[in-house]
Scaffold this active site. Sequence first.
Site, PDB file in Angstrom:
ATOM      1  N   ASP A   1       0.859  -1.282   0.003  1.00  0.00           N
ATOM      2  CA  ASP A   1       0.030   0.187  -0.031  1.00  0.00           C
ATOM      3  C   ASP A   1       0.913   1.240   0.016  1.00  0.00           C
ATOM      4  O   ASP A   1       1.886   1.321   1.050  1.00  0.00           O
ATOM      5  CB  ASP A   1      -0.805  -0.093   1.289  1.00  0.00           C
ATOM      6  CG  ASP A   1      -2.222   0.667   1.013  1.00  0.00           C
ATOM      7  OD1 ASP A   1      -2.299   1.726   0.909  1.00  0.00           O
ATOM      8  OD2 ASP A   1      -3.365   0.157   1.667  1.00  0.00           O
TER       9      ASP A   1
ATOM     10  N   ASP B   1      -3.229   4.821  -2.025  1.00  0.00           N
ATOM     11  CA  ASP B   1      -4.192   5.126  -1.156  1.00  0.00           C
ATOM     12  C   ASP B   1      -4.615   6.661  -1.658  1.00  0.00           C
ATOM     13  O   ASP B   1      -3.793   7.568  -2.060  1.00  0.00           O
ATOM     14  CB  ASP B   1      -3.637   5.484   0.186  1.00  0.00           C
ATOM     15  CG  ASP B   1      -4.462   5.734   1.220  1.00  0.00           C
ATOM     16  OD1 ASP B   1      -5.338   5.099   1.472  1.00  0.00           O
ATOM     17  OD2 ASP B   1      -4.273   6.902   1.901  1.00  0.00           O
TER      18      ASP B   1
ATOM     19  N   GLU C   1      -6.920   3.737  -5.428  1.00  0.00           N
ATOM     20  CA  GLU C   1      -7.944   3.971  -4.544  1.00  0.00           C
ATOM     21  C   GLU C   1      -8.879   5.296  -4.970  1.00  0.00           C
ATOM     22  O   GLU C   1      -8.488   6.285  -4.828  1.00  0.00           O
ATOM     23  CB  GLU C   1      -8.018   3.859  -3.047  1.00  0.00           C
ATOM     24  CG  GLU C   1      -9.173   4.057  -2.267  1.00  0.00           C
ATOM     25  CD  GLU C   1      -9.025   4.813  -0.756  1.00  0.00           C
ATOM     26  OE1 GLU C   1      -9.977   4.751  -0.142  1.00  0.00           O
ATOM     27  OE2 GLU C   1      -7.993   5.440  -0.800  1.00  0.00           O
TER      28      GLU C   1
ATOM     29  N   HIS D   1     -11.250  -2.174   4.270  1.00  0.00           N
ATOM     30  CA  HIS D   1     -11.316  -1.788   5.762  1.00  0.00           C
ATOM     31  C   HIS D   1     -12.035  -0.511   5.855  1.00  0.00           C
ATOM     32  O   HIS D   1     -12.048   0.086   7.095  1.00  0.00           O
ATOM     33  CB  HIS D   1      -9.787  -1.600   5.995  1.00  0.00           C
ATOM     34  CG  HIS D   1      -8.863  -0.839   5.092  1.00  0.00           C
ATOM     35  ND1 HIS D   1      -8.868  -0.856   3.699  1.00  0.00           N
ATOM     36  CD2 HIS D   1      -8.634   0.676   5.366  1.00  0.00           C
ATOM     37  CE1 HIS D   1      -8.137   0.346   3.283  1.00  0.00           C
ATOM     38  NE2 HIS D   1      -8.050   1.267   4.417  1.00  0.00           N
ATOM     39  N   ASP D   2     -12.559   0.208   4.880  1.00  0.00           N
ATOM     40  CA  ASP D   2     -13.291   1.376   5.195  1.00  0.00           C
ATOM     41  C   ASP D   2     -14.684   1.215   4.806  1.00  0.00           C
ATOM     42  O   ASP D   2     -15.449   2.239   5.070  1.00  0.00           O
ATOM     43  CB  ASP D   2     -12.466   2.350   3.941  1.00  0.00           C
ATOM     44  CG  ASP D   2     -11.294   2.748   4.045  1.00  0.00           C
ATOM     45  OD1 ASP D   2     -10.852   2.718   5.267  1.00  0.00           O
ATOM     46  OD2 ASP D   2     -10.742   2.972   3.227  1.00  0.00           O
TER      47      ASP D   2
HETATM   48  C1  GLC Z   1      -7.853   5.645   2.550  1.00  0.00           C
HETATM   49  C2  GLC Z   1      -7.607   4.519   3.406  1.00  0.00           C
HETATM   50  C3  GLC Z   1      -8.169   5.068   4.734  1.00  0.00           C
HETATM   51  C4  GLC Z   1      -7.490   6.077   5.385  1.00  0.00           C
HETATM   52  C5  GLC Z   1      -7.454   7.239   4.475  1.00  0.00           C
HETATM   53  C6  GLC Z   1      -6.303   8.299   4.675  1.00  0.00           C
HETATM   54  O1  GLC Z   1      -9.080   6.123   2.189  1.00  0.00           O
HETATM   55  O2  GLC Z   1      -8.243   3.458   3.013  1.00  0.00           O
HETATM   56  O3  GLC Z   1      -8.192   3.901   5.536  1.00  0.00           O
HETATM   57  O4  GLC Z   1      -7.865   6.590   6.721  1.00  0.00           O
HETATM   58  O5  GLC Z   1      -7.108   6.944   3.067  1.00  0.00           O
HETATM   59  O6  GLC Z   1      -4.997   7.544   4.559  1.00  0.00           O
END
Ligand code: GLC
Length: 523
Positions: free
Chosen positions: A97, A200, A263, A324-325
Amino acid sequence: MAHWWQTGIVYQIYPRSFQDSNDDGIGDLPGIIERLDYLQWLGVDAIWVSPFYPSPMKDFGYDVADYTDVDPIFGTLSDAEQLIAEAHARNIKIIFDLVVNHTSDQHPWFLESRSSRDNPKRDWYMWADPKPDGSPPNNWLGHFDGESAWEWDEATEQYYYHTFLAEQPELNWRNPEMRAAMLDNMRFWFDRGVDGFRLDVSYRAMKDAELRDNPPNPDWEPGMDPFRRLLEPHTRNIPEIHTFNKWLREVADEYEERVLIGEISLPFEELVKHYGENNDELHLPFNFDLIHREWTAEEIRSSIADYEAALPEGAWPNYVLGNHDQHRFGSRTAPEQIRIGMMLLLTLRGTPTVYYGEEIGMLDGDIPLNRVQDPWEKNVPGLGLGRDPERTPMQWDASPQAGFTSEGVEAWLPIASGYTTINVNNERSEPASILMMTRSLIRLRRDHAALHLGGQTLLDAPEGVLAYERQVEGERFVVALNFRGEYTAFAAGDEGNIVFSTYMDLPPADSPLRPHEGRLLRI
Ligand code: GLC
Ligand code: CA
């Protein structure tokens, strides 16, 4: 020739929650290594590991203080190297990641940057003067509290910008030295054999150079996520983001067969632009639409149709049900939808990403107030925004800590209720379990080019049923998924043999679909 990231299945591991190897209640890299045999047995082709880099853990690793090392909580650099080697030894690719949008405020770059206005790294982050009245430079909002995204730095009398926590200052990708340093961080891992990165919030990496205000969101109402008060034309997906994508792609292309997964939460027409006009940007901009659509056969059908219609020539699709979100699939919809959800994910045209625990049908955990960990839930409580429920430990067996850590150790988040039946050990011994079903689907997908590479045609189907065909030359399958709890007659048109049912039996070909049943027919 197809690429591995087209034909394969990606499995996401949230390292804090997968396997604890040293009884501190937190999952770690040696723990992942211990479980690689399981992942090989399951049949996944690649694992994506959420961040394990040195971090103050304000956002549980998404606040990185060093991109080229491992936090002691998770192990050592040599554990990371061993993870790469052990995964490769089992023919499993490994994706790390990369947090490209921000660092931790404890990253040495930021410590230097904030030390003085004329520090050479000042411009590596987004610093700006206050307005004449001392207020922040513009109206941009923070994701985790809906308040100003600008943090005042008393010592140097400027504000710095942070989309997420104040402890996650935003990088300035317009600065060539920062850019070169971050791209070298990518090379650091590529040189060690990493097969790709999940990027990310990549679509946020560039911000409006003039720092113009964001306009109000006309659809926002009190009680909604306060961050959504404004639309975001100037803080995400700005035109220069495509230049950013290409910088990263050029580095990936210095190596063989590497993948970049972005993402990105955007409507299809904007999402697909992240493939690049000549497929020269990201290989797989994540498609989260299955998460956001209403879970009905009709809505999911139009999600697939709209997505396929938007995909440019040569762009490879992908699908996600959870991460995970997001609250776990079976908790967002209903537990009886889990089987057809998994079957959909694993039979659609495009790369599926499975979130750890989805393969056993894990549900959201209950998080008592005194166990809340997620900063988002702490800042904006009670709206259901917190992400702890979907991050509870992996359920390996029926022992008191579900095999995640030793008995008597308190896991960093409570084990979800239901784990005494929803766990790997139990489901491995139940031929009709969700785990065995998932494994069978993965096998089928692997064994048949129609499923991992073939074309796809949506079919007409009765209300509540989603049906589509997958085909390559000489091989045709029909997938039929019954979203409703009623028997529904479905005819595939041609004569077909049922080769798979989510009930894990083989019913007669002309029998109606059972409640929430998914079937695969070979034509
Ligand atoms: C992305 C991640 C999340 C994190 C955010 C800030 O959305 O998936 O878990 O809190 O970025 O890095
Ligand atoms: Ca541990």
